[in-house]
Design an enzyme around this catalytic site. Structure first.
Site, PDB file in Angstrom:
ATOM      1  N   GLN A   1       0.832  -1.199   0.000  1.00 51.40           N
ATOM      2  CA  GLN A   1       0.000   0.000   0.000  1.00 51.40           C
ATOM      3  C   GLN A   1       0.870   1.254   0.000  1.00 51.40           C
ATOM      4  O   GLN A   1       1.779   1.386   0.810  1.00 51.40           O
ATOM      5  CB  GLN A   1      -0.941   0.039   1.203  1.00 51.40           C
ATOM      6  CG  GLN A   1      -1.917   1.212   1.086  1.00 51.40           C
ATOM      7  CD  GLN A   1      -2.843   1.356   2.261  1.00 51.40           C
ATOM      8  OE1 GLN A   1      -2.440   1.843   3.307  1.00 51.40           O
ATOM      9  NE2 GLN A   1      -4.095   0.945   2.093  1.00 51.40           N
TER      10      GLN A   1
ATOM     11  N   CYS B   1      -6.418   7.018   4.983  1.00 55.99           N
ATOM     12  CA  CYS B   1      -5.768   7.334   6.250  1.00 55.99           C
ATOM     13  C   CYS B   1      -6.282   8.664   6.798  1.00 55.99           C
ATOM     14  O   CYS B   1      -6.207   9.693   6.118  1.00 55.99           O
ATOM     15  CB  CYS B   1      -4.255   7.401   6.069  1.00 55.99           C
ATOM     16  SG  CYS B   1      -3.380   7.791   7.597  1.00 55.99           S
TER      17      CYS B   1
ATOM     18  N   ASP C   1     -15.163  -2.320  11.609  1.00 56.92           N
ATOM     19  CA  ASP C   1     -15.925  -2.997  12.663  1.00 56.92           C
ATOM     20  C   ASP C   1     -16.145  -4.478  12.397  1.00 56.92           C
ATOM     21  O   ASP C   1     -17.084  -5.072  12.928  1.00 56.92           O
ATOM     22  CB  ASP C   1     -17.290  -2.324  12.879  1.00 56.92           C
ATOM     23  CG  ASP C   1     -17.178  -0.959  13.525  1.00 56.92           C
ATOM     24  OD1 ASP C   1     -16.072  -0.616  13.989  1.00 56.92           O
ATOM     25  OD2 ASP C   1     -18.182  -0.228  13.560  1.00 56.92           O
TER      26      ASP C   1
ATOM     27  N   GLY D   1      -9.335  -5.641  10.279  1.00 53.45           N
ATOM     28  CA  GLY D   1      -8.259  -4.853  10.849  1.00 53.45           C
ATOM     29  C   GLY D   1      -7.965  -5.206  12.292  1.00 53.45           C
ATOM     30  O   GLY D   1      -7.364  -6.232  12.594  1.00 53.45           O
TER      31      GLY D   1
END
Length: 356
Positions: free
Chosen positions: A84, A114, A217, A239
Site C-alpha cells: 500500500q 488514512c 468494525d 483490521g
C-alpha cells in the site's frame, strides 16, 4: 447489528480475479495497519489462511528515496503480495509503484483512507484526496499506467457526512484502470469513532462494476457475514480484530464458506504462536528494536486471560529477551496446566471496540 438478526449459514465467497494473472482465491483480507502489519505479522496471518495480506502504508516519497526503514516495510513473501502506497504527487506515486513491483509486489494498493493529521492534513494525502477528485483521478491514472500489475484503492465514505463521495470516486477509479476498491464505512472526520456504516458500502457496490471490499468494525465471524449481507460486497477486510489473533481471517473465511466456526487455538498453541512471533520480530528488526516493537503484540496476545494486566505491566519493563521469555513461561504455563481458555469480548476491549 441486532442480536435478533439472522446470520446466514454460509456465504458464497467467490475468488476475485483482478486480471493480469492475479486472483484472490479467498477474499478475506488482512487490512494494512501502521505499526502492526509488518512482515512477521503478515507471514503469520497468511500461514493461518488469510486470503490476502497488505503491507503497512508506505509513503511514496520514502519509497522513491529508498529509505532503509521503508524498504524493510516493503519486504514481502508469499503470493499474491500487496503493497500500500500513500502520496499526493502522481509522478512520485507512479515511481514508487514501479519500485514496489520491482521488489516483488503483485498488487499495488493506493491509500485514500488514512485519517491521521500528519497524512491527511500535513501531506494532503490519504483521506484528504477524497476532497479533491481531480487530484485523486490523476494519482489513480498515473499509478495504474505505471505498472503491469493490478492497482487497487482503499478509501472511506468521504471526508465528512456532507461529502459522501465514495460512489463517485469508485466510478473515477474504474475509469482510471483501478481493479478493486475497499471502503471503510466511516468518514475521515469520524476517525475510528462511531459505527461503521456497512449499508453505505452498498451504494458504492451499486456505482461500479469493480469488486468491492467492505471494511470497518469486522471483528467477529458474525460481523463479517452481516457486513457482506448489508453491503453486497465481494469480500471483507479485517483490521484491529486481528490484534493478538492472526488466525482470525482464516476463522472468518471458514465461517463464511461453511457456516461452521473454527475454535480459537488452545492456550498452549496461542503461546507457541506468540513465541514464534516474538522471535520473528527480533530477527526482522534486530534484537532491541524487535523487543520494543513486539511489546504491543505480547499485550494483545494476553488480553482476556486472568492476571493479564499484571503480565503486561511486567513485560513492558523487562530489558532482556531471556527475562521476557521467562516471564511468558511464568504467566502462561500455570494457565495452560489448568486448561484456561482465553476470553474474547470485543465490546469490553478498548483496543477492539473501534475497528480499523
Amino acid at each position: 447489528m441486532s442480536n435478533n438478526d439472522a446470520i446466514p449459514s454460509a456465504i458464497a465467497l467467490a475468488p476475485i480475479d483482478l486480471g493480469r494473472g492475479v486472483v484472490i482465491d479467498t477474499p478475506v483480507i488482512l487490512a494494512p495497519m501502521s505499526g502492526v502489519t509488518d512482515l512477521p505479522f503478515r507471514r503469520l496471518a497468511r500461514e493461518f489462511g488469510a486470503g490476502l495480506v497488505v503491507s503497512e502504508m508506505i509513503a511514496s516519497w520514502a519509497m522513491v528515496r529508498e529509505n532503509k526503514a521503508t524498504l524493510r516495510m516493503a519486504e514481502m513473501d508469499g503470493r499474491p503480495t500487496s503493497i500500500q502506497l500513500a502520496g499526493c504527487d502522481p509522478a512520485a506515486m507512479a515511481e514508487a509503484a514501479r519500485i514496489a513491483v520491482g521488489r516483488g509486489a503483485d498488487i499495488v494498493d493506493i491509500n485514500f483512507g488514512c485519517p491521521v493529521k500528519k497524512v491527511a492534513v500535513g501531506q494532503m494525502a490519504g483521506s484528504a484526496l477524497m476532497r479533491d477528485e481531480i487530484a485523486a483521478a490523476r494519482i489513480l491514472e498515473a499509478t495504474a499506467r505505471a505498472v503491469p500489475v493490478p492497482v487497487t484503492l482503499k478509501m472511506r465514505m468521504g471526508w465528512d457526512h456532507a461529502s459522501l463521495n465514495a460512489p463517485r470516486l469508485a466510478k473515477i477509479a474504474e475509469e482510471a484502470g483501478i481493479r478493486m476498491v475497499t471502503v471503510h464505512g466511516r468518514t475521515r472526520q469520524m476517525f475510528y469513532t462511531g459505527i461503521a456504516d456497512w449499508d453505505f458500502v452498498a451504494t458504492v457496490r451499486q456505482a461500479t462494476r469493480l469488486p468491492v471490499i467492505v471494511n470497518g468494525d469486522i471483528i467477529t465471524e458474525d460481523h463479517a457475514a452481516e457486513a457482506l449481507r448489508r453491503s453486497g460486497a465481494d469480500g471483507v477486510m479485517v483490521g484491529r480484530g486481528c490484534y493478538g489473533r492472526p488466525w482470525l481471517p482464516a476463522q472468518i473465511a471458514h465461517f463464511l464458506r461453511t457456516g461452521e466456526r473454527i475454535a480459537e487455538p488452545d492456550l498452549a498453541a496461542q503461546k507457541a504462536v506468540m513465541l514464534r512471533h516474538y522471535a520473528a520480530m527480533q530477527s526482522h528488526f534486530g534484537i532491541e528494536p524487535g523487543m520494543r516493537l513486539a511489546r504491543k503484540h505480547l499485550a494483545w496476545y494476553s488480553r482476556g486471560l486472568p492476571g493479564s494486566a499484571g503480565f503486561r505491566a511486567t513485560v513492558m519493563r523487562l530489558p532482556e529477551v531471556a527475562a521476557v521469555l521467562a516471564e511468558i513461561d511464568r504467566f502462561y504455563n500455570p494457565l495452560i496446566e489448568r486448561g484456561t481458555q482465553r476470553r474474547h469480548d470485543p465490546a469490553a476491549d478498548p483496543d477492539l471496540a473501534e475497528a480499523a
